[in-house]
Design a protein around this motif. Structure first.
Motif, PDB file in Angstrom:
ATOM      1  N   LYS A   1      50.997   7.813 -70.302  1.00  9.31           N
ATOM      2  CA  LYS A   1      51.319   7.316 -71.637  1.00  9.31           C
ATOM      3  C   LYS A   1      50.842   8.345 -72.655  1.00  9.31           C
ATOM      4  CE  LYS A   1      52.839   3.288 -70.365  1.00  9.31           C
ATOM      5  NZ  LYS A   1      54.221   3.004 -70.278  1.00  9.31           N
ATOM      6  N   HIS A   2      51.751   8.776 -73.520  1.00 15.14           N
ATOM      7  CA  HIS A   2      51.399   9.732 -74.566  1.00 15.14           C
ATOM      8  C   HIS A   2      50.892   8.966 -75.785  1.00 15.14           C
ATOM      9  CE1 HIS A   2      54.578  12.020 -72.225  1.00 15.14           C
ATOM     10  NE2 HIS A   2      53.421  12.597 -71.956  1.00 15.14           N
TER      11      HIS A   2
ATOM     12  N   GLY B   1      57.868  18.180 -80.162  1.00 16.60           N
ATOM     13  CA  GLY B   1      58.358  16.963 -79.526  1.00 16.60           C
ATOM     14  C   GLY B   1      58.703  17.107 -78.056  1.00 16.60           C
ATOM     15  N   SER B   2      58.480  18.283 -77.487  1.00 19.51           N
ATOM     16  CA  SER B   2      58.790  18.478 -76.063  1.00 19.51           C
ATOM     17  C   SER B   2      57.614  18.042 -75.198  1.00 19.51           C
ATOM     18  CB  SER B   2      59.144  19.941 -75.786  1.00 19.51           C
ATOM     19  OG  SER B   2      58.021  20.782 -76.019  1.00 19.51           O
ATOM     20  N   ILE B   3      57.867  17.922 -73.921  1.00 23.66           N
ATOM     21  CA  ILE B   3      56.842  17.527 -72.946  1.00 23.66           C
ATOM     22  C   ILE B   3      56.280  18.781 -72.286  1.00 23.66           C
ATOM     23  CG2 ILE B   3      56.370  16.246 -70.812  1.00 23.66           C
ATOM     24  CD1 ILE B   3      56.985  14.449 -73.241  1.00 23.66           C
ATOM     25  N   LEU B   4      54.985  18.919 -72.314  1.00 24.72           N
ATOM     26  CA  LEU B   4      54.287  20.016 -71.659  1.00 24.72           C
ATOM     27  C   LEU B   4      53.586  19.438 -70.433  1.00 24.72           C
ATOM     28  CD1 LEU B   4      53.108  22.936 -71.609  1.00 24.72           C
ATOM     29  CD2 LEU B   4      51.227  22.039 -72.992  1.00 24.72           C
ATOM     30  N   THR B   5      53.885  19.967 -69.272  1.00 27.84           N
ATOM     31  CA  THR B   5      53.252  19.516 -68.031  1.00 27.84           C
ATOM     32  C   THR B   5      52.119  20.465 -67.676  1.00 27.84           C
ATOM     33  OG1 THR B   5      55.322  18.565 -67.266  1.00 27.84           O
ATOM     34  CG2 THR B   5      53.642  18.972 -65.597  1.00 27.84           C
TER      35      THR B   5
ATOM     36  N   PRO C   1      53.121  18.042 -80.322  1.00 27.48           N
ATOM     37  CA  PRO C   1      53.291  17.407 -81.636  1.00 27.48           C
ATOM     38  C   PRO C   1      54.503  17.910 -82.414  1.00 27.48           C
ATOM     39  CG  PRO C   1      51.490  18.986 -81.683  1.00 27.48           C
ATOM     40  CD  PRO C   1      51.929  18.884 -80.257  1.00 27.48           C
ATOM     41  N   ILE C   2      55.012  17.031 -83.256  1.00 28.51           N
ATOM     42  CA  ILE C   2      56.056  17.386 -84.208  1.00 28.51           C
ATOM     43  C   ILE C   2      55.350  17.646 -85.533  1.00 28.51           C
ATOM     44  CG2 ILE C   2      58.085  16.538 -85.459  1.00 28.51           C
ATOM     45  CD1 ILE C   2      58.665  14.787 -82.964  1.00 28.51           C
TER      46      ILE C   2
ATOM     47  N   PHE D   1      45.810  18.760 -79.936  1.00 26.87           N
ATOM     48  CA  PHE D   1      47.263  18.809 -80.109  1.00 26.87           C
ATOM     49  C   PHE D   1      47.945  17.606 -79.471  1.00 26.87           C
ATOM     50  CE2 PHE D   1      46.174  23.107 -81.105  1.00 26.87           C
ATOM     51  CZ  PHE D   1      47.170  23.570 -81.942  1.00 26.87           C
ATOM     52  N   ALA D   2      47.326  17.031 -78.452  1.00 30.87           N
ATOM     53  CA  ALA D   2      47.924  15.874 -77.771  1.00 30.87           C
ATOM     54  C   ALA D   2      46.868  15.150 -76.950  1.00 30.87           C
ATOM     55  CB  ALA D   2      49.075  16.316 -76.868  1.00 30.87           C
ATOM     56  N   ILE D   3      47.108  13.837 -76.753  1.00 29.56           N
ATOM     57  CA  ILE D   3      46.260  13.003 -75.899  1.00 29.56           C
ATOM     58  C   ILE D   3      47.184  12.192 -74.994  1.00 29.56           C
ATOM     59  CG2 ILE D   3      44.525  11.156 -75.820  1.00 29.56           C
ATOM     60  CD1 ILE D   3      43.787  11.886 -78.718  1.00 29.56           C
ATOM     61  N   SER D   4      46.834  12.131 -73.718  1.00 28.44           N
ATOM     62  CA  SER D   4      47.598  11.330 -72.756  1.00 28.44           C
ATOM     63  C   SER D   4      46.657  10.419 -71.984  1.00 28.44           C
ATOM     64  CB  SER D   4      48.349  12.233 -71.766  1.00 28.44           C
ATOM     65  OG  SER D   4      49.330  12.990 -72.433  1.00 28.44           O
ATOM     66  N   LEU D   5      47.161   9.251 -71.638  1.00 28.56           N
ATOM     67  CA  LEU D   5      46.429   8.284 -70.819  1.00 28.56           C
ATOM     68  C   LEU D   5      47.126   8.126 -69.478  1.00 28.56           C
ATOM     69  CD1 LEU D   5      45.897   5.641 -73.610  1.00 28.56           C
ATOM     70  CD2 LEU D   5      44.069   6.923 -72.491  1.00 28.56           C
TER      71      LEU D   5
END
Length: 183
Positions: A4-5, A44-48, A57-58, A176-180
């Motif tokens: 979950k982003h 807005g893209s997905i970074l793996t 982020p946008i 820059f981003a957080i994921s659960l």
């Protein structure tokens, strides 16, 4: 297990990525350096990274693309999460800062997010998610530096319920981003 982003768009407060035309607006470091936008993932893209993903982020209307830690209280949907992952870096040194997980406004778990300096090797065991070919300043691209964005992973006790993340207060740590990760 799902990812979950966490929506952090409303908390972006710093310009860490610039292009040739906006290079003077960079504010990732005290010296006004930034990552080169043309070498970053598309907004807005997905970074793996390893076994997780991040929603890149946008940029806001003001050009902000990351958040410095300023006691933000970030709500999200309740779930059965087993880990939290951060995409970010520190500037002007390697730092760690407390993060608190809350359920219905009450503290249920605390840990430290640890992110190394943008131009150093990982110092806290985090993974390098991206390496850029240079660090951008107002007047030049410093090719002697290859700045990193790091992936910091934190396991969470199984069965822990929480619905908010309270960031600590350290303006030198940029997220820059957080994921659960769900169980």
């Amino acid at each position: 297990m799902g990812i979950k982003h966490v929506p952090i768009q409303f908390f972006l407060n710093n310009i860490g990525l610039t292009d040739e035309n906006s290079r003077g607006q960079g504010a990732f470091t005290l010296g006004k350096a930034s990552y080169p936008m043309e070498h970053a993932p598309v907004d807005g893209s997905i970074l793996t990274c390893k076994d997780t993903s991040f929603l890149f982020p946008i940029k806001t209307a003001e050009g902000c693309d990351n958040m410095t830690m300023e006691n933000q209280l970030i709500p999200f949907k309740l779930g059965n999460y087993v880990a939290i992952d951060f995409l970010g870096a520190s500037n002007n040194g390697s730092f760690y800062e407390q993060v608190t997980l809350l359920y219905k406004g009450k503290n249920v778990y605390q840990f430290f997010v640890k992110l190394s300096d943008v131009i150093k090797s990982p110092e806290f065991g985090e993974q390098i998610a991206l390496t850029f070919p240079f660090l951008r300043y107002g007047e030049l691209d410093a090719t002697q530096y290859q700045p990193n964005l790091y992936h910091y992973h934190q396991a969470i006790p199984s069965g822990l319920l929480f619905d908010e993340i309270k960031m600590g207060d350290n303006p030198f740590i940029h997220i820059f981003a957080i994921s659960l990760r769900e169980e």
